[in-house]
Design an enzyme around this catalytic site. Structure first.
Site, PDB file in Angstrom:
ATOM      1  N   MET A  84       0.934  -1.107  -0.125  1.00  0.00           N
ATOM      2  CA  MET A  84       0.348  -0.229   0.555  1.00  0.00           C
ATOM      3  C   MET A  84       0.868   1.117   0.299  1.00  0.00           C
ATOM      4  SD  MET A  84      -2.716  -1.425   2.622  1.00  0.00           S
ATOM      5  CE  MET A  84      -3.838  -0.208   2.984  1.00  0.00           C
ATOM      6  N   HIS A  85       0.577   2.446  -0.662  1.00  0.00           N
ATOM      7  CA  HIS A  85       0.902   3.482   0.132  1.00  0.00           C
ATOM      8  C   HIS A  85       1.597   3.842  -1.093  1.00  0.00           C
ATOM      9  CE1 HIS A  85      -0.448   3.166   3.827  1.00  0.00           C
ATOM     10  NE2 HIS A  85       0.048   2.291   4.550  1.00  0.00           N
ATOM     11  N   ASP A 238      -2.944  -4.764   0.888  1.00  0.00           N
ATOM     12  CA  ASP A 238      -2.307  -6.274   1.240  1.00  0.00           C
ATOM     13  C   ASP A 238      -3.183  -6.644   1.997  1.00  0.00           C
ATOM     14  OD1 ASP A 238      -0.916  -4.527   2.579  1.00  0.00           O
ATOM     15  OD2 ASP A 238       1.001  -5.340   1.927  1.00  0.00           O
TER      16      ASP A 238
END
Length: 502
Positions: A84-85, A238
């Site tokens: 992520m991110h 995830d």
């Protein structure tokens, strides 16, 4: 003809592809490593096109395995899980402008302070931290104006891979909620927040995790030797996919994942709850569900570090057996697992780890137990805080490295004061992605029916009340360690920086 779906997890260290049939049986799997670049301290980047090439490589390995061992099969659907991110920026021709800035990149501290000074400590339900995508966009705008001027759209890691496999540009909600730019009450981009920092007109269209975004490109299908009539579904972040792969899909169901980092995740139906103490609030990959999440940055990493430094010649099983021979509280020894700073509850990149209470009487087993207990105390901080906010956390599904040791599983149950479940088969986020595809294809009425078929609990560890009370006393000491050591470790970090520059 055996019907299959592929679940693909775009991780940080590797990419994993999993072929699963319509009864939840894993038929084939493959994984391949990825490289990470650290150009400067605190920088962490990857080449997005390496994700694509390695994804195709793992898909090819799975399909070759299927052709050799299962002649009569058909891949019907694909979905994705992803780290992520991370920030990927594309130009007018949808080409990558610069390497991706990853979730664990910490260069954007100044941007965090700018956001906090204008909007406060919590934005759109989440704490303001360097890991989140908004801070990376702001850094790019300030420090790389030439790259910024070319930016047409930004994506997250798995969304870029999916774009390259289908040609469709979009971002799904579970990942989008981790950017500090998604309004959780409307499921739309908060252009008001972006506009305050000069971020406009670069947002991808939003879709739900179970949306079919297209089909596999003809050129890729031909390269893999399969039909191009393979439906591709958006997938999820995830942690959301890991929760689906663990059967954690209903309010108050909770998950403890111990990998390099550690995660406590607890589902809830409220879409726009806000918590303090650096608890994150993200959308689940299950529609109309969210999850509260606390993060320990150095969970399994702490045990790896300890093994490499103090017990290189021992296996992890041996290390756990030494720890088990010690007693609750590790003979008066506490370990604070702040080897890479800490996320929840402190949000402090400069805090550092410590052993407190160390004496000449302590053995390797005492130290190993202190590390395991310290990691578990850090995770328990998230559980204890969420309980003060009214959440019921009575059962926890354990996955990752912390679920491989019965000693550690029982220790989690005793410290958390909750039942801890071990799964019969655990495949993590890639299984969750496969389940999204299976549900998207209407093999199952909903994700709950899919979980019932795919996910099975093998063992339950009941909490021992007496041991919990004993651990609670040490936990109170553990909580005091942060405030007592924070000024000391901050000074040590400053001195180390000075010596590096001299």
């Amino acid at each position: 003809m055996e019907r299959l779906v592929l679940g693909i997890d775009v991780g940080t260290s590797s990419i994993k592809s999993l072929a699963v049939n319509d009864r939840g049986k894993i038929i084939a799997s493959a994984s391949s490593p990825l490289t990470i670049q650290h150009a400067y301290p605190g920088y962490s980047e990857q080449n997005p096109d390496e994700w694509v090439s390695v994804t195709i490589e793992t898909m090819n390995n799975v399909i070759n395995n299927l052709k050799q061992n299962h002649s009569d099969f058909e891949i019907n659907g694909i979905s994705f899980s992803g780290q992520m991110h991370g920030l990927i920026v594309l130009d007018n021709e949808y080409k990558v402008i610069r390497p991706a800035i990853l979730w664990n990149d910490t260069r954007s501290t100044a941007q965090c302070e700018m956001i906090k000074s204008r909007l406060g400590e919590i934005v759109l339900g989440n704490p303001v931290l360097e890991g989140f995508t908004l801070t990376k966009l702001m850094w790019l705008k300030q420090h790389e104006p030439a790259h910024w001027s070319k930016t047409k759209v930004f994506l997250l890691p798995k969304d870029y891979v999916r774009f390259k496999l289908t040609g469709a540009i979009n971002m799904e909600l579970s990942d989008a909620s981790s950017t500090l730019l998604l309004d959780p009450s409307t499921n739309e981009w908060s252009e008001d927040v972006g506009r305050q920092f000069g971020i406009t007109n670069i947002y991808p269209p939003l879709v739900t995790s179970d949306t079919q975004v297209g089909f596999l490109k003809q050129s890729i299908a031909e390269k893999l030797g399969i039909s191009n009539k393979v439906a591709v579904f958006a997938g999820g972040g995830d942690n959301a996919c890991g929760a689906i792969g663990a059967g954690v899909i209903e309010p108050n169901q909770s998950l403890c994942s111990i990998g390099t980092s550690g995660v406590i995740l607890s589902c809830e139906s409220k879409q726009d709850a806000e918590y303090g103490n650096n608890i994150h609030m993200f959308k689940h990959a299950v529609n109309n569900l969210s999850y509260a999440m606390g993060v320990t940055l150095s969970a399994g990493y702490s045990l790896n570090w300890f093994k490499n430094q103090c017990a290189q010649n021992d296996s992890f099983d041996e290390l756990m057996s030494y720890a088990e021979q010690s007693k609750i509280g590790a003979q008066g020894l506490i370990f604070a697992p702040y080897l890479a700073g800490e996320r929840t509850p402190h949000g402090d990149a400069n805090i550092r780890g410590s052993f407190i209470g160390l004496s000449g009487m302590h053995s390797l087993g005492d130290m190993a137990r202190a590390v395991v207990e310290g990691v578990t105390y850090s995770l328990y901080e998230s559980i204890a805080y969420l309980r003060t906010q009214g959440k019921q956390i009575n059962e926890v599904v354990a996955i990752g490295g912390g679920a491989k040791s019965e000693f550690w599983l029982q220790l989690q149950a005793d410290i958390f004061n909750a039942k801890v479940y071990k799964l019969k088969h655990e495949e993590g986020p890639s299984m969750g992605a496969a389940m999204i595809a299976a549900t998207g294809l209407k093999w199952y009425e909903d994700i709950g029916a899919c979980v019932e078929q795919f996910i099975h609990k093998e063992q339950v560890f009941e909490p021992n009340k007496e041991r919990h009370v004993a651990y609670q006393s040490y936990f109170e000491v553990y909580k005091a360690v942060y405030n007592q050591t924070q000024p000391l470790t901050k000074k040590l970090v400053e001195l180390t920086k000075q010596s590096t520059h001299n």
